[in-house]
Design a protein around this motif. Structure first.
Motif, PDB file in Angstrom:
ATOM      1  N   PRO A  28     -19.583 -52.299 -16.949  1.00 18.76           N
ATOM      2  CA  PRO A  28     -20.070 -51.788 -18.235  1.00 18.76           C
ATOM      3  C   PRO A  28     -18.910 -51.418 -19.159  1.00 18.76           C
ATOM      4  CG  PRO A  28     -20.412 -50.147 -16.493  1.00 18.76           C
ATOM      5  CD  PRO A  28     -19.719 -51.315 -15.855  1.00 18.76           C
ATOM      6  N   THR A  29     -19.003 -51.796 -20.424  1.00 21.50           N
ATOM      7  CA  THR A  29     -17.943 -51.454 -21.389  1.00 21.50           C
ATOM      8  C   THR A  29     -18.551 -51.113 -22.747  1.00 21.50           C
ATOM      9  OG1 THR A  29     -17.492 -53.523 -22.601  1.00 21.50           O
ATOM     10  CG2 THR A  29     -16.601 -53.368 -20.361  1.00 21.50           C
ATOM     11  N   MET A  30     -17.675 -50.595 -23.621  1.00 22.19           N
ATOM     12  CA  MET A  30     -18.081 -50.385 -25.012  1.00 22.19           C
ATOM     13  C   MET A  30     -17.371 -51.401 -25.910  1.00 22.19           C
ATOM     14  SD  MET A  30     -18.898 -46.423 -25.508  1.00 22.19           S
ATOM     15  CE  MET A  30     -17.257 -45.804 -25.672  1.00 22.19           C
ATOM     16  N   GLU A  35      -6.781 -55.706 -21.617  1.00 23.40           N
ATOM     17  CA  GLU A  35      -6.442 -56.088 -20.238  1.00 23.40           C
ATOM     18  C   GLU A  35      -7.059 -55.162 -19.187  1.00 23.40           C
ATOM     19  OE1 GLU A  35      -4.790 -58.680 -18.977  1.00 23.40           O
ATOM     20  OE2 GLU A  35      -4.611 -59.549 -20.967  1.00 23.40           O
ATOM     21  N   GLY A  36      -7.269 -53.910 -19.535  1.00 27.64           N
ATOM     22  CA  GLY A  36      -7.881 -52.968 -18.591  1.00 27.64           C
ATOM     23  C   GLY A  36      -9.287 -53.426 -18.219  1.00 27.64           C
ATOM     24  N   HIS A  37     -10.087 -53.732 -19.252  1.00 27.14           N
ATOM     25  CA  HIS A  37     -11.441 -54.228 -19.000  1.00 27.14           C
ATOM     26  C   HIS A  37     -11.388 -55.535 -18.208  1.00 27.14           C
ATOM     27  CE1 HIS A  37     -12.121 -52.050 -22.987  1.00 27.14           C
ATOM     28  NE2 HIS A  37     -12.961 -51.441 -22.185  1.00 27.14           N
ATOM     29  N   LYS A 151      -8.805 -44.935 -15.227  1.00 24.24           N
ATOM     30  CA  LYS A 151      -8.358 -44.320 -16.480  1.00 24.24           C
ATOM     31  C   LYS A 151      -9.307 -43.187 -16.860  1.00 24.24           C
ATOM     32  CE  LYS A 151      -7.552 -44.440 -21.105  1.00 24.24           C
ATOM     33  NZ  LYS A 151      -8.817 -44.722 -21.761  1.00 24.24           N
ATOM     34  N   ASP A 152     -10.616 -43.423 -16.657  1.00 26.72           N
ATOM     35  CA  ASP A 152     -11.624 -42.398 -16.941  1.00 26.72           C
ATOM     36  C   ASP A 152     -11.979 -41.718 -15.615  1.00 26.72           C
ATOM     37  OD1 ASP A 152     -12.481 -42.972 -19.921  1.00 26.72           O
ATOM     38  OD2 ASP A 152     -12.148 -44.878 -18.929  1.00 26.72           O
ATOM     39  N   PHE A 153     -11.043 -40.965 -15.102  1.00 31.02           N
ATOM     40  CA  PHE A 153     -11.151 -40.406 -13.747  1.00 31.02           C
ATOM     41  C   PHE A 153     -12.428 -39.589 -13.560  1.00 31.02           C
ATOM     42  CE2 PHE A 153     -10.307 -37.936 -10.061  1.00 31.02           C
ATOM     43  CZ  PHE A 153      -9.389 -38.646  -9.317  1.00 31.02           C
ATOM     44  N   ILE A 177      -5.328 -48.150 -13.230  1.00 32.29           N
ATOM     45  CA  ILE A 177      -5.164 -48.072 -14.697  1.00 32.29           C
ATOM     46  C   ILE A 177      -4.243 -49.197 -15.169  1.00 32.29           C
ATOM     47  CG2 ILE A 177      -4.398 -46.623 -16.629  1.00 32.29           C
ATOM     48  CD1 ILE A 177      -4.832 -44.158 -14.865  1.00 32.29           C
ATOM     49  N   ALA A 178      -4.724 -50.018 -16.081  1.00 32.08           N
ATOM     50  CA  ALA A 178      -3.870 -51.047 -16.686  1.00 32.08           C
ATOM     51  C   ALA A 178      -3.071 -50.384 -17.808  1.00 32.08           C
ATOM     52  CB  ALA A 178      -4.723 -52.180 -17.230  1.00 32.08           C
ATOM     53  N   ARG A 179      -1.758 -50.646 -17.805  1.00 28.89           N
ATOM     54  CA  ARG A 179      -0.885 -49.990 -18.773  1.00 28.89           C
ATOM     55  C   ARG A 179      -0.096 -51.007 -19.583  1.00 28.89           C
ATOM     56  NH1 ARG A 179      -0.609 -44.730 -17.854  1.00 28.89           N
ATOM     57  NH2 ARG A 179      -1.442 -43.975 -15.869  1.00 28.89           N
ATOM     58  N   ALA A 185      -1.496 -46.019 -21.246  1.00 28.23           N
ATOM     59  CA  ALA A 185      -2.740 -46.525 -20.649  1.00 28.23           C
ATOM     60  C   ALA A 185      -3.496 -47.318 -21.708  1.00 28.23           C
ATOM     61  CB  ALA A 185      -3.584 -45.356 -20.159  1.00 28.23           C
ATOM     62  N   MET A 186      -3.904 -48.540 -21.345  1.00 22.92           N
ATOM     63  CA  MET A 186      -4.634 -49.347 -22.326  1.00 22.92           C
ATOM     64  C   MET A 186      -5.961 -48.677 -22.651  1.00 22.92           C
ATOM     65  SD  MET A 186      -3.908 -53.182 -21.188  1.00 22.92           S
ATOM     66  CE  MET A 186      -2.232 -53.779 -21.152  1.00 22.92           C
ATOM     67  N   SER A 187      -6.327 -48.751 -23.923  1.00 24.71           N
ATOM     68  CA  SER A 187      -7.571 -48.133 -24.372  1.00 24.71           C
ATOM     69  C   SER A 187      -8.006 -48.798 -25.670  1.00 24.71           C
ATOM     70  CB  SER A 187      -7.330 -46.643 -24.617  1.00 24.71           C
ATOM     71  OG  SER A 187      -8.377 -46.104 -25.382  1.00 24.71           O
TER      72      SER A 187
HETATM   73  P1  AMP Z   1     -14.800 -48.334 -22.136  1.00 30.99           P
HETATM   74  O1  AMP Z   1     -15.035 -49.634 -22.833  1.00 30.99           O
HETATM   75  O2  AMP Z   1     -13.648 -47.555 -22.672  1.00 30.99           O
HETATM   76  O3  AMP Z   1     -16.060 -47.527 -22.003  1.00 30.99           O
HETATM   77  O4  AMP Z   1     -14.362 -48.696 -20.650  1.00 30.99           O
HETATM   78  C1  AMP Z   1     -15.139 -49.530 -19.836  1.00 30.99           C
HETATM   79  C2  AMP Z   1     -14.563 -49.509 -18.447  1.00 30.99           C
HETATM   80  O5  AMP Z   1     -13.219 -49.971 -18.483  1.00 30.99           O
HETATM   81  C3  AMP Z   1     -14.530 -48.102 -17.831  1.00 30.99           C
HETATM   82  O6  AMP Z   1     -14.845 -48.177 -16.452  1.00 30.99           O
HETATM   83  C4  AMP Z   1     -13.079 -47.706 -18.050  1.00 30.99           C
HETATM   84  O7  AMP Z   1     -12.619 -46.745 -17.128  1.00 30.99           O
HETATM   85  C5  AMP Z   1     -12.382 -49.031 -17.855  1.00 30.99           C
HETATM   86  N1  AMP Z   1     -11.055 -48.992 -18.481  1.00 30.99           N
HETATM   87  C6  AMP Z   1     -10.743 -48.619 -19.740  1.00 30.99           C
HETATM   88  N2  AMP Z   1      -9.406 -48.647 -19.942  1.00 30.99           N
HETATM   89  C7  AMP Z   1      -8.863 -49.034 -18.767  1.00 30.99           C
HETATM   90  C8  AMP Z   1      -7.518 -49.243 -18.317  1.00 30.99           C
HETATM   91  N3  AMP Z   1      -6.487 -49.053 -19.112  1.00 30.99           N
HETATM   92  N4  AMP Z   1      -7.337 -49.646 -17.038  1.00 30.99           N
HETATM   93  C9  AMP Z   1      -8.396 -49.833 -16.205  1.00 30.99           C
HETATM   94  N5  AMP Z   1      -9.685 -49.649 -16.571  1.00 30.99           N
HETATM   95  C10 AMP Z   1      -9.912 -49.255 -17.829  1.00 30.99           C
END
Ligand code: AMP
Length: 283
Positions: A28-30, A35-37, A151-153, A177-179, A185-187
């Motif tokens: 699930p993502t937003m 790269e993290g996703h 990343k979202d511990f 965590i992908a960095r 930390a990627m976000s």
């Molecule tokens: P988000 O789109 O921010 O809600 O994130 C969706 C999923 O991707 C969540 O499980 C996050 O923890 C994960 N995620 C976001 N950023 C990273 C990252 N830098 N490294 C690994 N997973 C990540």
């Protein structure tokens, strides 16, 4: 890749796909993917037969309306990235599909201590909103394995608790965590930082690493005070910098021998809120 926007259509498709006993992995993502996703998707591709990614900017988890309005959306680019990375299914629902009526938004989950510490304290209602959408998505997709980012511990612990509250059988895999090369930390929120700010943002992880490296030479309380002072001088506004038990995020003031601990930080740079963490047992 098949894109589904409607619940009935993805469920119909899954029913047929599942009849061959295929294991379904779900990320699930937003959106505003990075790269993290994609690392979560890669993990799903390794462990599951079918990998589903969802993109849904969940209004219920934003405690701040301005933050929701500013949340980046890059759907066309996301679709391309998912296709290039071998995603099987993208679930891209509308808000009315996820929350068809007011009743669907009126739920409460007993999250215990997780609701009131760290992110819970600084973003009231946030984790209730996270649970609302995750429960909905899990009910729709019923994945065998759910992939989350460390990343979202705190969110990982909240979702594990939700799964146990709901008695779901979904396995949860927590991915590293992908960095960026800088350590940042990627976000998705990093997209709102310019190049200079991104360089400064990397100081957050440097501060965590420095505390970890010096933990045997100094008290945590002193390391914390110094780190906050340094970060504030660089322009950060710190929400928290805490040491906590990995298993339940109960905060502690000093290192406890034999305990698995994690350091977590949340801070604003300009008006962008960043979070990061570092596990103490891991080098
Ligand atoms: P988000 O789109 O921010 O809600 O994130 C969706 C999923 O991707 C969540 O499980 C996050 O923890 C994960 N995620 C976001 N950023 C990273 C990252 N830098 N490294 C690994 N997973 C990540």
């Amino acid at each position: 890749m098949i894109i589904f926007k409607r619940i009935t259509n993805i469920q119909k498709w899954l029913q047929t796909a599942r009849s061959g006993k295929a294991a379904v992995g779900f990320v699930p993502t937003m959106g505003a993917l990075h790269e993290g996703h994609l690392s979560l998707l890669q993990q799903s591709k390794k462990q599951a037969d079918i990998s589903i990614v969802s993109i849904f900017i969940n209004p219920a988890q934003f405690d701040n309306k301005a933050d929701l309005e500013k949340y980046p959306s890059t759907v066309a680019k996301d679709i391309k990235l998912l296709e290039e990375n071998g995603c099987d299914i993208l679930f891209l629902p509308s808000e009315s599909e996820i929350y068809p009526d007011e009743k669907s938004k009126r739920k409460h989950y007993d999250l215990g201590n997780l609701e009131t510490v760290l992110e819970g304290k600084f973003r009231p209602g946030h984790f209730q909103g996270v649970c609302l959408v995750v429960e909905r998505l899990l009910t729709i997709i019923t994945p065998d394995v759910l992939f989350l980012g460390r990343k979202d511990f705190q969110q990982c612990l909240v979702i594990k608790r939700l799964i146990s509250l709901m008695k779901y059988e979904t396995d949860v895999i927590i991915c590293p965590i992908a960095r960026e090369q800088s350590g940042l930390a990627m976000s998705s929120r990093n997209q709102r930082l310019n190049e200079d700010e991104r360089e400064i943002a990397a100081e957050l992880f440097k501060a965590l690493k420095e505390i970890k490296e010096n933990r045997d030479h100094s008290q945590f309380s002193i390391l914390k005070k110094n780190a906050i002072k340094k970060l504030e001088l660089k322009g950060f506004k710190i929400d928290y910098l805490e040491l906590a038990k990995e298993k339940d995020l109960q905060t502690v003031s000093e290192l406890i021998p034999g305990q698995k601990l994690v350091i977590l930080i949340a801070a604003f740079l300009q008006n962008v809120r960043l979070i990061d963490n570092i596990i103490l047992s891991e080098y």
